[in-house]
Design a protein around this motif. Sequence first.
Motif, PDB file in Angstrom:
ATOM      1  N   ILE A  24      41.959 -64.392  62.364  1.00 40.11           N
ATOM      2  CA  ILE A  24      43.291 -63.824  62.461  1.00 40.11           C
ATOM      3  C   ILE A  24      44.023 -64.196  61.183  1.00 40.11           C
ATOM      4  O   ILE A  24      44.020 -65.355  60.777  1.00 40.11           O
ATOM      5  CB  ILE A  24      44.049 -64.380  63.675  1.00 40.11           C
ATOM      6  N   ILE A  25      44.637 -63.216  60.571  1.00 36.60           N
ATOM      7  CA  ILE A  25      45.402 -63.466  59.355  1.00 36.60           C
ATOM      8  C   ILE A  25      46.837 -63.021  59.605  1.00 36.60           C
ATOM      9  O   ILE A  25      47.095 -61.848  59.848  1.00 36.60           O
ATOM     10  CB  ILE A  25      44.806 -62.711  58.148  1.00 36.60           C
ATOM     11  N   ALA A  26      47.746 -63.968  59.573  1.00 38.12           N
ATOM     12  CA  ALA A  26      49.165 -63.657  59.744  1.00 38.12           C
ATOM     13  C   ALA A  26      49.790 -63.437  58.374  1.00 38.12           C
ATOM     14  O   ALA A  26      49.517 -64.182  57.434  1.00 38.12           O
ATOM     15  CB  ALA A  26      49.871 -64.792  60.468  1.00 38.12           C
ATOM     16  N   ASN A  27      50.611 -62.432  58.283  1.00 38.68           N
ATOM     17  CA  ASN A  27      51.339 -62.162  57.046  1.00 38.68           C
ATOM     18  C   ASN A  27      52.205 -63.367  56.708  1.00 38.68           C
ATOM     19  O   ASN A  27      52.868 -63.933  57.575  1.00 38.68           O
ATOM     20  CB  ASN A  27      52.206 -60.912  57.236  1.00 38.68           C
ATOM     21  N   SER A  28      52.200 -63.786  55.472  1.00 41.75           N
ATOM     22  CA  SER A  28      52.951 -64.978  55.068  1.00 41.75           C
ATOM     23  C   SER A  28      54.460 -64.842  55.270  1.00 41.75           C
ATOM     24  O   SER A  28      55.169 -65.844  55.332  1.00 41.75           O
ATOM     25  CB  SER A  28      52.652 -65.324  53.613  1.00 41.75           C
ATOM     26  N   SER A  29      54.957 -63.617  55.416  1.00 44.86           N
ATOM     27  CA  SER A  29      56.386 -63.436  55.651  1.00 44.86           C
ATOM     28  C   SER A  29      56.741 -63.327  57.141  1.00 44.86           C
ATOM     29  O   SER A  29      57.899 -63.108  57.487  1.00 44.86           O
ATOM     30  CB  SER A  29      56.906 -62.218  54.888  1.00 44.86           C
ATOM     31  N   ASN A  30      55.750 -63.518  58.014  1.00 44.11           N
ATOM     32  CA  ASN A  30      56.017 -63.505  59.446  1.00 44.11           C
ATOM     33  C   ASN A  30      56.767 -64.784  59.818  1.00 44.11           C
ATOM     34  O   ASN A  30      56.334 -65.886  59.486  1.00 44.11           O
ATOM     35  CB  ASN A  30      54.709 -63.405  60.232  1.00 44.11           C
ATOM     36  N   LYS A  31      57.883 -64.651  60.504  1.00 47.10           N
ATOM     37  CA  LYS A  31      58.724 -65.800  60.829  1.00 47.10           C
ATOM     38  C   LYS A  31      58.341 -66.488  62.129  1.00 47.10           C
ATOM     39  O   LYS A  31      58.824 -67.583  62.412  1.00 47.10           O
ATOM     40  CB  LYS A  31      60.187 -65.372  60.868  1.00 47.10           C
ATOM     41  N   LYS A  32      57.479 -65.873  62.935  1.00 47.43           N
ATOM     42  CA  LYS A  32      57.079 -66.431  64.227  1.00 47.43           C
ATOM     43  C   LYS A  32      55.677 -67.024  64.218  1.00 47.43           C
ATOM     44  O   LYS A  32      55.390 -67.954  64.977  1.00 47.43           O
ATOM     45  CB  LYS A  32      57.136 -65.350  65.316  1.00 47.43           C
ATOM     46  N   PHE A  33      54.784 -66.475  63.390  1.00 48.68           N
ATOM     47  CA  PHE A  33      53.386 -66.874  63.406  1.00 48.68           C
ATOM     48  C   PHE A  33      52.870 -67.200  62.011  1.00 48.68           C
ATOM     49  O   PHE A  33      53.372 -66.714  61.013  1.00 48.68           O
ATOM     50  CB  PHE A  33      52.523 -65.750  63.989  1.00 48.68           C
TER      51      PHE A  33
END
Length: 68
Positions: A24-33
Motif C-alpha cells: 500500500i502506498i499512501a500519497n505523501s500529502s494525505n493528512k490521514k494516512f
Amino acid sequence: MGSRIKNIDNLKTAKPYMDKLEKIIANSSNKKFSSKNGALMNADGTKIILYPCAKTGSYMVIMAVWKA
C-alpha cells in the motif's frame, strides 16, 4: 492511496482482491494516512491500519508503533 482519501470504510467492497494486495502506498500529502514498507499506517506512523495479505518477507515494527 490518493491525498483526498479520509477513511477506508469502503474497503469491504475490495475484500475479494485483498489476498492479492502486496503493498500500500499512501500519497505523501494525505493528512490521514501514511505508509511504511508497504503497510498502511495512520498519519503519524504510530498505528498499523492495514497490512497487505500478499506481502512477502519480514516486517519490522519499530518502537514508535504502539498499537497494531
